[in-house]
Design a protein around this motif. Structure first.
Motif, PDB file in Angstrom:
ATOM      1  N   ALA A 196     -81.223  43.498  19.856  1.00  0.00           N
ATOM      2  CA  ALA A 196     -82.570  42.664  19.642  1.00  0.00           C
ATOM      3  C   ALA A 196     -82.185  41.397  19.652  1.00  0.00           C
ATOM      4  N   ASP A 197     -83.064  40.718  19.938  1.00  0.00           N
ATOM      5  CA  ASP A 197     -83.048  39.208  20.057  1.00  0.00           C
ATOM      6  C   ASP A 197     -82.592  38.545  18.612  1.00  0.00           C
ATOM      7  N   PRO A 198     -81.938  37.739  18.517  1.00  0.00           N
ATOM      8  CA  PRO A 198     -81.406  37.179  17.160  1.00  0.00           C
ATOM      9  C   PRO A 198     -82.705  36.820  16.123  1.00  0.00           C
ATOM     10  N   ALA A 199     -83.592  36.068  16.984  1.00  0.00           N
ATOM     11  CA  ALA A 199     -84.853  35.473  16.158  1.00  0.00           C
ATOM     12  C   ALA A 199     -85.803  36.407  15.926  1.00  0.00           C
ATOM     13  N   TYR A 200     -85.888  37.547  16.639  1.00  0.00           N
ATOM     14  CA  TYR A 200     -86.758  38.801  16.541  1.00  0.00           C
ATOM     15  C   TYR A 200     -86.137  39.436  15.199  1.00  0.00           C
ATOM     16  N   LEU A 201     -84.773  39.671  15.154  1.00  0.00           N
ATOM     17  CA  LEU A 201     -83.936  40.380  14.403  1.00  0.00           C
ATOM     18  C   LEU A 201     -84.363  39.819  12.802  1.00  0.00           C
ATOM     19  N   LYS A 202     -84.312  38.409  13.028  1.00  0.00           N
ATOM     20  CA  LYS A 202     -84.229  37.785  11.691  1.00  0.00           C
ATOM     21  C   LYS A 202     -85.797  37.791  11.149  1.00  0.00           C
ATOM     22  N   GLU A 203     -86.625  38.020  11.932  1.00  0.00           N
ATOM     23  CA  GLU A 203     -88.164  38.092  11.741  1.00  0.00           C
ATOM     24  C   GLU A 203     -88.251  39.502  10.836  1.00  0.00           C
ATOM     25  N   VAL A 204     -87.639  40.457  11.719  1.00  0.00           N
ATOM     26  CA  VAL A 204     -87.767  41.807  10.931  1.00  0.00           C
ATOM     27  C   VAL A 204     -87.047  42.108  10.049  1.00  0.00           C
ATOM     28  N   GLU A 205     -85.935  41.708   9.593  1.00  0.00           N
ATOM     29  CA  GLU A 205     -85.162  41.520   8.338  1.00  0.00           C
ATOM     30  C   GLU A 205     -85.929  40.755   7.216  1.00  0.00           C
ATOM     31  N   LEU A 206     -86.491  39.636   7.698  1.00  0.00           N
ATOM     32  CA  LEU A 206     -87.354  39.058   6.614  1.00  0.00           C
ATOM     33  C   LEU A 206     -88.555  39.940   6.090  1.00  0.00           C
ATOM     34  N   LYS A 207     -89.306  40.595   7.197  1.00  0.00           N
ATOM     35  CA  LYS A 207     -90.365  41.439   6.730  1.00  0.00           C
ATOM     36  C   LYS A 207     -90.126  42.578   5.946  1.00  0.00           C
ATOM     37  N   HIS A 208     -88.746  43.019   6.023  1.00  0.00           N
ATOM     38  CA  HIS A 208     -88.141  44.176   5.314  1.00  0.00           C
ATOM     39  C   HIS A 208     -87.192  43.831   4.221  1.00  0.00           C
ATOM     40  N   GLN A 209     -87.330  42.643   3.741  1.00  0.00           N
ATOM     41  CA  GLN A 209     -86.565  42.230   2.695  1.00  0.00           C
ATOM     42  C   GLN A 209     -86.454  43.085   1.475  1.00  0.00           C
ATOM     43  N   GLU A 210     -87.735  43.527   1.112  1.00  0.00           N
ATOM     44  CA  GLU A 210     -87.617  44.324  -0.043  1.00  0.00           C
ATOM     45  C   GLU A 210     -87.062  45.597  -0.044  1.00  0.00           C
ATOM     46  N   LEU A 211     -87.198  46.134   1.436  1.00  0.00           N
ATOM     47  CA  LEU A 211     -86.751  47.446   1.520  1.00  0.00           C
ATOM     48  C   LEU A 211     -85.164  47.391   1.715  1.00  0.00           C
ATOM     49  N   MET A 212     -84.483  46.345   2.317  1.00  0.00           N
ATOM     50  CA  MET A 212     -83.024  46.135   2.390  1.00  0.00           C
ATOM     51  C   MET A 212     -82.560  45.917   0.962  1.00  0.00           C
ATOM     52  N   THR A 213     -83.230  45.282   0.150  1.00  0.00           N
ATOM     53  CA  THR A 213     -82.754  44.857  -1.118  1.00  0.00           C
ATOM     54  C   THR A 213     -82.626  46.375  -2.048  1.00  0.00           C
ATOM     55  N   SER A 214     -83.631  46.923  -1.796  1.00  0.00           N
ATOM     56  CA  SER A 214     -83.499  48.267  -2.723  1.00  0.00           C
ATOM     57  C   SER A 214     -82.527  49.105  -2.075  1.00  0.00           C
ATOM     58  N   THR A 215     -82.646  49.194  -0.878  1.00  0.00           N
ATOM     59  CA  THR A 215     -81.548  50.241  -0.283  1.00  0.00           C
ATOM     60  C   THR A 215     -80.015  49.843  -0.592  1.00  0.00           C
ATOM     61  N   ALA A 216     -79.868  48.602  -0.540  1.00  0.00           N
ATOM     62  CA  ALA A 216     -78.494  48.158  -1.028  1.00  0.00           C
ATOM     63  C   ALA A 216     -78.015  48.516  -2.325  1.00  0.00           C
ATOM     64  N   ALA A 217     -78.956  48.448  -3.289  1.00  0.00           N
ATOM     65  CA  ALA A 217     -78.920  48.860  -4.716  1.00  0.00           C
ATOM     66  C   ALA A 217     -78.776  50.004  -5.016  1.00  0.00           C
ATOM     67  N   GLU A 218     -78.964  50.694  -3.905  1.00  0.00           N
ATOM     68  CA  GLU A 218     -78.802  52.184  -4.180  1.00  0.00           C
ATOM     69  C   GLU A 218     -77.580  52.862  -3.352  1.00  0.00           C
ATOM     70  N   VAL A 219     -77.482  52.239  -2.127  1.00  0.00           N
ATOM     71  CA  VAL A 219     -76.104  52.746  -1.329  1.00  0.00           C
ATOM     72  C   VAL A 219     -74.800  52.099  -1.818  1.00  0.00           C
ATOM     73  N   VAL A 220     -74.998  50.596  -2.168  1.00  0.00           N
ATOM     74  CA  VAL A 220     -73.564  50.244  -2.635  1.00  0.00           C
ATOM     75  C   VAL A 220     -72.826  50.862  -3.576  1.00  0.00           C
ATOM     76  N   PRO A 221     -73.550  51.135  -4.516  1.00  0.00           N
ATOM     77  CA  PRO A 221     -72.541  51.791  -5.906  1.00  0.00           C
ATOM     78  C   PRO A 221     -72.177  53.214  -5.356  1.00  0.00           C
ATOM     79  N   TYR A 222     -73.207  53.955  -4.462  1.00  0.00           N
ATOM     80  CA  TYR A 222     -73.022  55.258  -4.206  1.00  0.00           C
ATOM     81  C   TYR A 222     -71.690  55.389  -3.203  1.00  0.00           C
ATOM     82  N   TYR A 223     -71.740  54.677  -2.471  1.00  0.00           N
ATOM     83  CA  TYR A 223     -70.696  54.461  -1.497  1.00  0.00           C
ATOM     84  C   TYR A 223     -69.326  53.967  -2.302  1.00  0.00           C
ATOM     85  N   ARG A 224     -69.494  53.174  -3.072  1.00  0.00           N
ATOM     86  CA  ARG A 224     -67.907  52.674  -3.810  1.00  0.00           C
ATOM     87  C   ARG A 224     -67.357  53.979  -4.376  1.00  0.00           C
TER      88      ARG A 224
END
Length: 637
Positions: A36-64
């Protein structure tokens, strides 16, 4: 994995292959990774910021903690199959495919053929794609598992996938990604609604509430469901959003929403399924109240320094079902308590004093602060002072080395409830009076006082005036705790007795039993004198439900001690059923008592005959019409 589940997954793969053929894809196609185009990707990540934060909070401890020693890669993609984040080891595949596992790569099924991410999105279902199940040969070195993530409106928010090597059991991998996606969904729901709405957690047993597989219902103060996770819909076998708690469970919404936080409650669904539930109230009311108070204080500081917001964040409707006296007691108590005035609750044993205190705590602006309940009659007299006021290290023989905070200090910023206050020893009464006057606590063995901020509620089932006359209770303490005195009515005097009985029955009934008590049982319960009040009612109903053992509760399922007290409801009946003449009795004195108490005798024989009218009339040697008349007098027919 169960056989039928594996069969369903294979059908998903088969359907995907059919779609690939319809799109004109060939097994030998070798698409280049699309980034994906970097500008578009940044826009998508901003849109899904809550999803990314929640996913990281669950995945990182489980992976470790679980997967750090395994070769696997966890990817999160948006609903368009674009990878937004990755965790883990990219060496799960050869170097030529690693660009496909980078941030920005896209796995749409129409381009990449059958694959875990694209196929999970296409079906909005969990799926595992083995090596040779990939439509394109290019990806047949991969093993992928993926599960969709849904937002609070049950719309596709993204997908979580795991790519692993062959050494990680694949059934485990699919289960793991389903677990993680469910955990992310739960976190999204909780983060959005925890400050403003009631959260009800459901599971089959009370020891599994913290499992990601628990159902979650989010409802407002009226009991209307505004959001839920997929597991809740599965447990209740229906779509839950926009439904009311009354539509889903046999218990009323007042009963459910009025239940204490963090303690299990047994609920029965309309489908006759018994579930355990746990309630969590919104976290915002206290902060909202504090903000409102501060604003009011700034505005009115010159004219009214004592002005404060006393609007309760919760109502008290769970305490009554139409009884004006109970409602008046609760409303008045909450109003004065919010102003810092102590409340003294009186009433017979078992009328629900502690239940009212818990409801007042939930309804007050201090609902997020501790409620510390102390039964003064249950603490040995020699330990009352140390338990209430705390003690310093080494204050007395047997004291803990670190000392003790004491129950009063544990209630700091919250509510202190002193039950059976009349049983408190005089020495402790003197110390308590100082605490209430000066708002400081001096631990046993210390000379330093500690400030405390508490609201006080006390309760007693006997008049304190008589204990004051005998010198067992200090008059000055009585006037200090007696800011507002309210008396809860006994059960026999409540005007909402019928509704209360039915609701308690619904709380405890077995799934196969009818939702309402039959009229003859309800009438017998309504006409009982209830010397033990609501506490006794609960026990009587639990015994009857247990004896009925799945069948509908009837009059002969009621316990013996209930019938032994029944005759006290009428002044013309004074003998106890357990002393009444039985068919085989040969005791003239007992015969005489029974003869003078025909209604008690009738009730006993009717119960022994399990409601058979003909057999009851025959044993009593009376006509059926006479029997029906007596049963009507008893309130049974």
């Amino acid at each position: 994995m169960r056989k039928n589940e594996r069969s369903e997954e294979r059908q998903l793969v088969t359907d995907s292959w059919n779609r690939c053929l319809a799109w004109g894809l060939s097994h030998d196609d070798k698409p280049a990774p699309r980034t994906a185009d970097p500008a578009y990707l940044k826009e998508v990540e901003l849109k899904h910021q809550e999803l990314m934060t929640s996913t990281a909070a669950e995945v990182v401890p489980y992976y470790r903690n679980v997967l750090s020693s395994s070769r696997c890669l966890i990817l999160m993609a948006d609903p368009d199959a674009t990878i937004l984040k990755s965790w883990g080891d990219e060496r799960v595949t050869d170097a030529r495919l690693r660009p496909w596992l980078q941030r920005g790569a896209n796995w749409q099924e129409s381009v990449c053929g059958t694959n875990a991410i694209g196929t999970a999105i296409a079906n909005q279902l969990p799926v595992q794609v083995q090596r040779n199940e990939h439509f394109l040969k290019q990806f047949r070195s991969l093993i992928g598992s993926a599960a969709p993530i849904f937002d609070t409106e049950k719309q596709l928010a993204g997908v979580l996938s795991v790519f692993s090597d062959a050494y990680l059991p694949q059934a485990h991998t699919l289960g793991m990604v389903r677990l993680l996606s469910q955990s992310v969904e739960n976190r999204l729901i909780i983060r959005q609604f925890e400050a403003s709405h009631v959260q009800i957690t459901l599971n089959t047993t009370a020891d599994n509430f913290d499992s990601p597989w628990s159902g979650i219902l989010i409802c407002d103060s009226t009991g209307k469901i505004v959001a839920s996770n997929q597991r809740a819909d599965q447990l209740l076998a229906t779509s839950t959003v926009q439904r009311y708690l009354d539509d889903l469970f046999t218990s009323s919404r007042q009963h459910i929403l009025g239940h204490p936080e963090h303690t299990a409650i047994q609920l029965v669904t309309k489908g006759k399924v018994r579930l355990s539930a746990r309630l969590k109230r919104p976290s915002a009311p206290a902060s909202i109240a504090a903000t409102t108070t501060a604003a009011a204080g700034n505005h009115n500081s010159q004219s009214n320094p004592d002005s404060r917001d006393t609007t309760p964040p919760q109502d008290l409707s769970s305490l009554e079902y139409g009884d004006n006296s109970v409602r008046r007691c609760a409303d008045q108590s909450l109003k004065v308590l919010q102003r810092g005035v102590p409340v003294l609750i009186t009433g017979e044993t078992g009328v629900g004093k502690e239940v009212m205190v818990k409801a007042l705590h939930r309804a007050s602006a201090r609902c997020n602060e501790p409620l510390v309940a102390v039964n003064c009659a249950a603490i040995p007299p020699e330990l009352v002072e140390s338990e209430l006021f705390g003690y310093e290290s080494g204050a007395f023989t047997g004291a803990r080395a670190q000392g003790s905070l004491g129950l009063i200090r544990k209630a700091h910023k919250g509510i202190l409830f002193l039950d059976e206050i009349g049983e408190m020893p005089l020495a402790a009464q003197s110390r308590l009076l100082r605490v209430l006057q000066e708002r400081v606590v001096t631990p046993v063995g210390s000379t330093e006082s500690v400030p405390v901020d508490i609201l006080l509620i006390t309760a007693t089932n006997r008049p304190l005036s008589s204990r004051i006359e005998t010198g067992q209770f200090r008059a000055d303490l009585f006037y200090r705790i007696n800011g507002l005195s309210v008396q809860l009515p006994p059960l026999r005097q409540r005007t909402d007795k019928r509704e209360l009985i039915q609701d308690i029955y619904r709380q405890h009934r077995d799934p196969g039993q009818r939702e309402e008590l039959p009229p003859q049982v309800l009438s017998a319960l309504e006409n009982h004198p209830w010397p033990g009040n609501i506490r006794q009612l609960v026990n009587v109903l639990r015994v009857a439900i247990a004896i009925a053992d799945g069948e509908d509760v009837d009059i002969w399922h009621l316990p013996e001690d209930f019938l032994a007290e029944y005759d006290t409801a009428s002044p013309t009946r004074q003998s106890r059923p357990d002393r009444a003449d039985r068919a085989s009795s040969s005791n003239p004195e007992q015969d005489h008592e029974s003869a003078n108490d025909p209604l008690t005798r009738t009730l006993q024989v009717y119960r022994e005959c399990t409601g058979n009218v003909s057999e009851t009339a025959r044993q009593l040697s009376i006509s059926r019409n006479t029997l029906y008349k007596r049963l009507r007098e008893l309130g049974i027919r």
